[in-house]
Motif scaffolding. Structure first.
Motif, PDB file in Angstrom:
ATOM      1  N   ALA A  46      -4.940   4.772  20.663  1.00 24.74           N
ATOM      2  CA  ALA A  46      -4.795   6.039  21.479  1.00 24.74           C
ATOM      3  C   ALA A  46      -3.740   7.027  20.954  1.00 24.74           C
ATOM      4  O   ALA A  46      -3.737   7.979  21.371  1.00 24.74           O
ATOM      5  CB  ALA A  46      -4.423   5.468  22.939  1.00 24.74           C
ATOM      6  N   LEU A  47      -2.727   6.303  20.285  1.00 30.02           N
ATOM      7  CA  LEU A  47      -1.584   7.334  19.407  1.00 30.02           C
ATOM      8  C   LEU A  47      -2.463   8.252  18.626  1.00 30.02           C
ATOM      9  O   LEU A  47      -1.952   9.521  18.477  1.00 30.02           O
ATOM     10  CB  LEU A  47      -0.693   6.573  18.924  1.00 30.02           C
ATOM     11  N   GLY A  48      -3.386   7.796  17.939  1.00 30.34           N
ATOM     12  CA  GLY A  48      -4.133   8.643  17.167  1.00 30.34           C
ATOM     13  C   GLY A  48      -3.349   9.197  15.578  1.00 30.34           C
ATOM     14  O   GLY A  48      -3.920  10.237  14.936  1.00 30.34           O
ATOM     15  N   PHE A  49      -2.535   8.493  15.343  1.00 31.06           N
ATOM     16  CA  PHE A  49      -1.894   8.713  13.926  1.00 31.06           C
ATOM     17  C   PHE A  49      -2.320   7.599  12.871  1.00 31.06           C
ATOM     18  O   PHE A  49      -2.586   6.610  13.404  1.00 31.06           O
ATOM     19  CB  PHE A  49      -0.036   8.668  14.163  1.00 31.06           C
ATOM     20  N   ALA A  50      -2.366   8.188  11.657  1.00 28.98           N
ATOM     21  CA  ALA A  50      -2.599   7.148  10.681  1.00 28.98           C
ATOM     22  C   ALA A  50      -1.648   6.226  10.445  1.00 28.98           C
ATOM     23  O   ALA A  50      -0.391   6.373  10.947  1.00 28.98           O
ATOM     24  CB  ALA A  50      -2.686   8.010   9.240  1.00 28.98           C
ATOM     25  N   ARG A  51      -1.882   4.951   9.896  1.00 28.12           N
ATOM     26  CA  ARG A  51      -0.974   4.114   9.641  1.00 28.12           C
ATOM     27  C   ARG A  51      -0.534   3.958   8.360  1.00 28.12           C
ATOM     28  O   ARG A  51      -1.066   4.141   7.515  1.00 28.12           O
ATOM     29  CB  ARG A  51      -1.552   2.645  10.293  1.00 28.12           C
ATOM     30  N   LYS A  52       0.933   3.449   8.056  1.00 26.79           N
ATOM     31  CA  LYS A  52       1.558   3.433   6.926  1.00 26.79           C
ATOM     32  C   LYS A  52       2.058   1.885   6.472  1.00 26.79           C
ATOM     33  O   LYS A  52       2.400   1.928   5.372  1.00 26.79           O
ATOM     34  CB  LYS A  52       2.696   4.482   6.956  1.00 26.79           C
ATOM     35  N   ARG A 107       1.171  -3.102  -3.813  1.00 26.78           N
ATOM     36  CA  ARG A 107       0.839  -2.705  -5.012  1.00 26.78           C
ATOM     37  C   ARG A 107      -0.978  -2.762  -5.098  1.00 26.78           C
ATOM     38  O   ARG A 107      -1.388  -1.701  -5.546  1.00 26.78           O
ATOM     39  CB  ARG A 107       1.385  -3.325  -6.236  1.00 26.78           C
ATOM     40  N   ARG A 108      -1.363  -3.768  -4.450  1.00 27.32           N
ATOM     41  CA  ARG A 108      -2.823  -3.853  -4.365  1.00 27.32           C
ATOM     42  C   ARG A 108      -3.227  -4.612  -3.215  1.00 27.32           C
ATOM     43  O   ARG A 108      -2.476  -5.152  -2.269  1.00 27.32           O
ATOM     44  CB  ARG A 108      -3.332  -4.824  -5.506  1.00 27.32           C
ATOM     45  N   LYS A 120       4.087 -16.682  -4.570  1.00 21.59           N
ATOM     46  CA  LYS A 120       3.811 -16.332  -5.979  1.00 21.59           C
ATOM     47  C   LYS A 120       2.745 -15.165  -6.028  1.00 21.59           C
ATOM     48  O   LYS A 120       2.919 -14.066  -6.610  1.00 21.59           O
ATOM     49  CB  LYS A 120       3.294 -17.420  -6.815  1.00 21.59           C
ATOM     50  N   THR A 121       1.689 -15.330  -4.932  1.00 20.08           N
ATOM     51  CA  THR A 121       0.521 -14.234  -5.131  1.00 20.08           C
ATOM     52  C   THR A 121       1.313 -13.168  -4.407  1.00 20.08           C
ATOM     53  O   THR A 121       0.888 -11.913  -4.604  1.00 20.08           O
ATOM     54  CB  THR A 121      -0.547 -14.526  -4.548  1.00 20.08           C
ATOM     55  N   ALA A 122       2.234 -13.224  -3.170  1.00 16.26           N
ATOM     56  CA  ALA A 122       2.929 -12.160  -2.604  1.00 16.26           C
ATOM     57  C   ALA A 122       3.542 -11.225  -3.425  1.00 16.26           C
ATOM     58  O   ALA A 122       3.522 -10.272  -3.600  1.00 16.26           O
ATOM     59  CB  ALA A 122       3.633 -12.544  -1.430  1.00 16.26           C
ATOM     60  N   SER A 123       4.472 -11.948  -4.450  1.00 11.70           N
ATOM     61  CA  SER A 123       5.179 -11.362  -5.364  1.00 11.70           C
ATOM     62  C   SER A 123       4.360 -10.462  -6.284  1.00 11.70           C
ATOM     63  O   SER A 123       4.774  -9.219  -6.475  1.00 11.70           O
ATOM     64  CB  SER A 123       6.087 -12.061  -6.059  1.00 11.70           C
ATOM     65  N   ASP A 124       3.169 -10.891  -6.553  1.00  9.69           N
ATOM     66  CA  ASP A 124       2.251 -10.229  -7.638  1.00  9.69           C
ATOM     67  C   ASP A 124       1.787  -8.971  -6.841  1.00  9.69           C
ATOM     68  O   ASP A 124       1.408  -7.933  -7.568  1.00  9.69           O
ATOM     69  CB  ASP A 124       1.106 -11.137  -8.056  1.00  9.69           C
ATOM     70  N   ALA A 125       1.657  -9.164  -5.481  1.00  9.47           N
ATOM     71  CA  ALA A 125       0.908  -7.964  -4.863  1.00  9.47           C
ATOM     72  C   ALA A 125       1.714  -6.881  -4.340  1.00  9.47           C
ATOM     73  O   ALA A 125       1.254  -5.629  -3.914  1.00  9.47           O
ATOM     74  CB  ALA A 125       0.276  -8.337  -3.434  1.00  9.47           C
ATOM     75  N   MET A 126       2.957  -6.983  -4.491  1.00 10.07           N
ATOM     76  CA  MET A 126       4.004  -6.133  -4.076  1.00 10.07           C
ATOM     77  C   MET A 126       4.446  -5.337  -5.507  1.00 10.07           C
ATOM     78  O   MET A 126       4.505  -5.854  -6.567  1.00 10.07           O
ATOM     79  CB  MET A 126       5.381  -6.950  -3.469  1.00 10.07           C
ATOM     80  N   LEU A 127       4.929  -3.915  -5.251  1.00 15.22           N
ATOM     81  CA  LEU A 127       5.208  -3.076  -6.178  1.00 15.22           C
ATOM     82  C   LEU A 127       6.827  -3.043  -6.310  1.00 15.22           C
ATOM     83  O   LEU A 127       7.252  -2.947  -7.282  1.00 15.22           O
ATOM     84  CB  LEU A 127       4.650  -1.553  -5.900  1.00 15.22           C
ATOM     85  N   ALA A 128       7.630  -2.683  -5.107  1.00 13.90           N
ATOM     86  CA  ALA A 128       8.778  -2.781  -5.168  1.00 13.90           C
ATOM     87  C   ALA A 128       9.387  -3.304  -3.811  1.00 13.90           C
ATOM     88  O   ALA A 128       8.701  -3.146  -2.667  1.00 13.90           O
ATOM     89  CB  ALA A 128       9.151  -1.362  -5.427  1.00 13.90           C
ATOM     90  N   CYS A 129      10.755  -3.133  -3.871  1.00 11.70           N
ATOM     91  CA  CYS A 129      11.476  -3.361  -2.454  1.00 11.70           C
ATOM     92  C   CYS A 129      12.497  -2.327  -2.311  1.00 11.70           C
ATOM     93  O   CYS A 129      13.399  -2.044  -3.492  1.00 11.70           O
ATOM     94  CB  CYS A 129      11.924  -4.920  -2.477  1.00 11.70           C
ATOM     95  N   ASN A 219      -2.982  -3.150   2.319  1.00 15.90           N
ATOM     96  CA  ASN A 219      -3.898  -2.274   1.464  1.00 15.90           C
ATOM     97  C   ASN A 219      -2.933  -1.733   0.573  1.00 15.90           C
ATOM     98  O   ASN A 219      -1.567  -1.594   0.826  1.00 15.90           O
ATOM     99  CB  ASN A 219      -4.674  -1.257   2.160  1.00 15.90           C
ATOM    100  N   PRO A 220      -3.367  -1.102  -0.575  1.00 17.37           N
ATOM    101  CA  PRO A 220      -2.311  -0.474  -1.537  1.00 17.37           C
ATOM    102  C   PRO A 220      -1.682   0.574  -0.870  1.00 17.37           C
ATOM    103  O   PRO A 220      -2.318   1.332  -0.089  1.00 17.37           O
ATOM    104  CB  PRO A 220      -3.140   0.041  -2.779  1.00 17.37           C
ATOM    105  N   ASN A 221      -0.304   0.732  -1.305  1.00 18.11           N
ATOM    106  CA  ASN A 221       0.551   1.713  -0.497  1.00 18.11           C
ATOM    107  C   ASN A 221       1.161   1.425   0.961  1.00 18.11           C
ATOM    108  O   ASN A 221       1.982   2.271   1.404  1.00 18.11           O
ATOM    109  CB  ASN A 221      -0.026   2.955  -0.718  1.00 18.11           C
ATOM    110  N   ASP A 222       0.668   0.364   1.565  1.00 13.62           N
ATOM    111  CA  ASP A 222       1.207   0.132   2.475  1.00 13.62           C
ATOM    112  C   ASP A 222       2.468  -0.384   2.228  1.00 13.62           C
ATOM    113  O   ASP A 222       3.173  -0.885   1.370  1.00 13.62           O
ATOM    114  CB  ASP A 222       0.540  -1.252   3.211  1.00 13.62           C
ATOM    115  N   VAL A 223       3.572  -0.199   3.448  1.00 13.19           N
ATOM    116  CA  VAL A 223       4.659  -0.772   3.384  1.00 13.19           C
ATOM    117  C   VAL A 223       4.803  -2.128   4.507  1.00 13.19           C
ATOM    118  O   VAL A 223       3.944  -2.188   5.420  1.00 13.19           O
ATOM    119  CB  VAL A 223       5.784   0.158   3.755  1.00 13.19           C
ATOM    120  N   VAL A 224       5.716  -2.887   4.111  1.00 14.20           N
ATOM    121  CA  VAL A 224       5.966  -4.087   5.014  1.00 14.20           C
ATOM    122  C   VAL A 224       7.615  -4.022   5.166  1.00 14.20           C
ATOM    123  O   VAL A 224       8.094  -4.487   4.466  1.00 14.20           O
ATOM    124  CB  VAL A 224       5.554  -5.362   4.365  1.00 14.20           C
TER     125      VAL A 224
END
Length: 256
Positions: A46-52, A107-108, A120-129, A219-224
């Motif tokens: 309902a907010l209608g904004f893209a998600r980051k 990252r992916r 281990k897999t989470a670290s591989d999937a992250m680009l930076a902090c 997804n790639p370029n998501d932030v957590v």
């Protein structure tokens, strides 16, 4: 809760968030976690904004005690609520406080099909902090305590302020970082990255597992945004907050 009630509840929450005003929804009547996340998802639409990306709240014992949670909760971050290069933030009326947190960039796609979900897999999937400040709050006049109310109310997320890109450090070293916060240049309190589920990467692991259980993924370029590594700090208009994240640098903001 009938779908019609979910839809109406979500629409009121979305309007309250968009207008930065408070409503009188009885969120204590939500009967299950599934209902709560259904309402959150409808309200996000309902907010209608893209998600980051995603914001997590309640990843430390201290933050759960403050917020009356028994488990971490998460929500998607609307594009307008992920703020970069911001040095001043106007506190909306529903603000509970702020949390100093770590923010990973994905990252992916994670998890990939049949991929194990672990550090281990989470670290591989992250680009930076990098460091971040999370503003948390409610959209209801009455403060309902409990996981379901918090989940439905956008996981208590208001906004995430991103720190500057940080020097590249091994992600396995993030858990060793100490964080010190300052108000008006006076040290307020310190925290340890390890207070976030033992390691901020574990927050990513937890979120990825929660999403996978719902048939979704990062997804790639998501932030957590991982949730607070210090106490949740109540701030007021006119205060200046700075947080030192050691090798990841500093982040600061003036609240108005």
């Amino acid at each position: 809760m009938y779908f019609e009630l979910k839809d109406a509840t979500a629409d009121i929450l979305a309007k309250s968030r968009r207008r930065e005003d408070l409503c009188d929804l009885p969120l204590n009547l939500i009967a299950s976690e599934k209902e709560a996340y259904d309402i959150q998802a409808i309200a996000q639409d309902a907010l209608g904004f893209a998600r980051k990306g995603y914001a997590i709240v309640g990843t430390s014992d201290a933050s759960r005690r403050t917020l009356g949670l028994t488990t971490p909760v998460f929500s998607e971050i609307p594009a307008y609520a992920l703020l970069e290069g911001v040095k001043e933030f106007r506190l909306p009326p529903e603000t509970i406080g702020i949390q100093c947190e770590f923010m990973f960039t994905v990252r992916r796609a994670y998890p990939e099909e049949r991929e194990l979900i672990n550090r281990k897999t989470a670290s591989d999937a992250m680009l930076a902090c990098r460091p971040a400040i999370g503003i948390i709050g409610r959209r209801t006049r009455r403060a309902f305590i409990g996981d379901y109310a918090a989940i439905a109310d956008f996981g208590l997320h208001v906004a995430t302020i991103c720190g500057d890109p940080a020097p590249r450090i091994p992600l396995g070293e993030v858990a060793k970082i100490d964080v010190t916060t300052f108000l008006f240049k006076h040290s307020v309190f310190s925290g340890e990255a390890s207070s976030v589920m033992g390691d901020p990467l574990n927050a990513v692991v937890w979120l990825a597992a929660e999403l996978a259980a719902k048939g979704r993924q990062l997804n790639p370029n998501d932030v957590v945004a991982t949730g607070s590594c210090t106490k949740i700090l109540q701030v007021w208009a006119g205060q200046h907050l700075a947080a030192d994240f050691g090798p990841l640098g500093q982040i600061e903001c003036i609240f108005s």
